[in-house]
Design an enzyme around this catalytic site. Structure first.
Site, PDB file in Angstrom:
ATOM      1  N   GLY A 108       2.971   3.966 -20.765  1.00  0.00           N
ATOM      2  CA  GLY A 108       4.290   3.834 -21.358  1.00  0.00           C
ATOM      3  C   GLY A 108       5.388   3.398 -20.418  1.00  0.00           C
ATOM      4  N   GLY A 163       8.052   5.656 -14.951  1.00  0.00           N
ATOM      5  CA  GLY A 163       8.110   5.645 -13.499  1.00  0.00           C
ATOM      6  C   GLY A 163       7.850   4.305 -12.853  1.00  0.00           C
ATOM      7  NE  ARG A 210      -3.810   3.722 -22.605  1.00  0.00           N
ATOM      8  CZ  ARG A 210      -2.935   2.771 -22.859  1.00  0.00           C
ATOM      9  NH1 ARG A 210      -2.997   2.121 -24.018  1.00  0.00           N
ATOM     10  NH2 ARG A 210      -2.001   2.429 -21.976  1.00  0.00           N
TER      11      ARG A 210
END
Length: 307
Positions: free
Chosen positions: A62, A65, A188
């Site tokens: 996502g 950082g 994924r």
């Protein structure tokens, strides 16, 4: 029941190990990339990597950082943000480690695969640097055939190189000057509502196909449509109370959208995180003309995020 190789999953989740594996297999990757656990190690790493550079968590999703740094000062500030986190965005414990790597220029794409076979290429739209927040997707990417073949071939060979050939994969790349550089392989399904975008654009239910595969059954993944989809995220322009005028069905009708989704209870007090949490919803437009789909989605976002 069939499933992906545990070793492949482990090597993909550790982005440092993944990059080393791909580099050894002669793929273009951001290299060298150096794992760090403190500011002193970050400063030592940047002497090898050089500037500008990218810092990111060793394990994460996502865009959390992830930041572009152009100086030692920016590097230390970005490293502090990554290394002080003890849990991820889902509240799961993490080991505070980060990667420092070269910044790769180019347009960003992802390739969606299932069992080593390509489902298609997604074109990414990113927010402003120094962050890498994805604010939109186009599927299938409306790009020249030669570029599509280059990106698909690179991604397909890469998942075989890390032995991830069972189950879904989401391979992120940057392309420039006839070269495709792998940013990372995610073992994924794609996030960011890309599976929903694929379904609306092509009729392929990727999530159902993955479930069928986990149950040991084959699932058809042939496209039933030749349309293009454009997804754009609702990201407020400024911190503070955010809401939308009108009902989602009315907005969908006005702009000719296939879907309008809101992730939060509105009104919502928005505070920017510079990652996936900034996205409060999305719109999807579908059309035989990719430019028309993009125009409708962009117009809807301009309306929803005005002011």
């Amino acid at each position: 029941l069939p499933g992906p190789s545990p070793g492949a999953i482990a090597s993909c989740r550790d982005k440092s190990l993944q990059a080393a594996t791909l580099f050894a297999a002669r793929f273009a990757v951001p290299y060298p990339n150096i794992a760090i656990t403190n500011a002193a190690e970050a400063l030592h790493a940047i002497r090898t990597v050089g500037l500008p550079a990218v810092i990111k968590p060793v394990s994460g999703t996502g865009s959390t950082g992830v930041a572009l740094v152009r100086s030692d000062k920016e590097l230390i500030a970005a490293a502090d943000i990554v290394l002080r986190e003890k849990v991820n965005g889902r509240g799961q414990p993490i080991v505070p480690r980060a990667l420092v790597m070269p910044y790769v220029q180019g347009e960003e794409y992802s390739v969606e695969l299932l069992n080593g076979e390509v489902l298609g290429v997604t074109r990414k739209h990113l927010g402003p640097l120094p962050h890498f927040v994805e604010i939109g997707h186009d599927f299938p990417a409306p790009i020249p055939e030669a570029l599509r073949e280059l990106i698909e071939d690179t991604a397909r060979r890469a998942v075989f190189a890390v032995d991830h050939v069972v189950g879904p994969a989401h391979v992120e790349l940057r392309a420039s000057d006839g070269k495709a550089t792998i940013i990372e392989i995610n073992p994924r399904l794609a996030g960011g509502s890309i599976p929903r975008l694929i379904e609306l654009a092509t009729g392929i239910d990727v999530i159902a196909a993955v479930i069928e595969g986990a149950l040991g059954r084959a699932a058809p993944v042939a496209s039933s449509s030749r349309t293009f989809g454009a997804l754009r995220f609702i990201v407020p322009k400024a911190n503070g109370a955010f809401s939308i005028a009108g009902q989602t069905d009315d907005i969908a009708t006005r702009f000719g959208l296939a879907e309008v989704a809101i992730y939060r209870i509105l009104p919502f007090n928005f505070e920017r995180n510079n990652d996936f949490r900034d996205r409060l919803g999305h719109v999807i437009a579908v059309d035989a003309d990719p430019a028309a789909a993009a125009r409708r989605a962009d117009a809807a976002i301009t309306h929803l995020c005005r002011g």
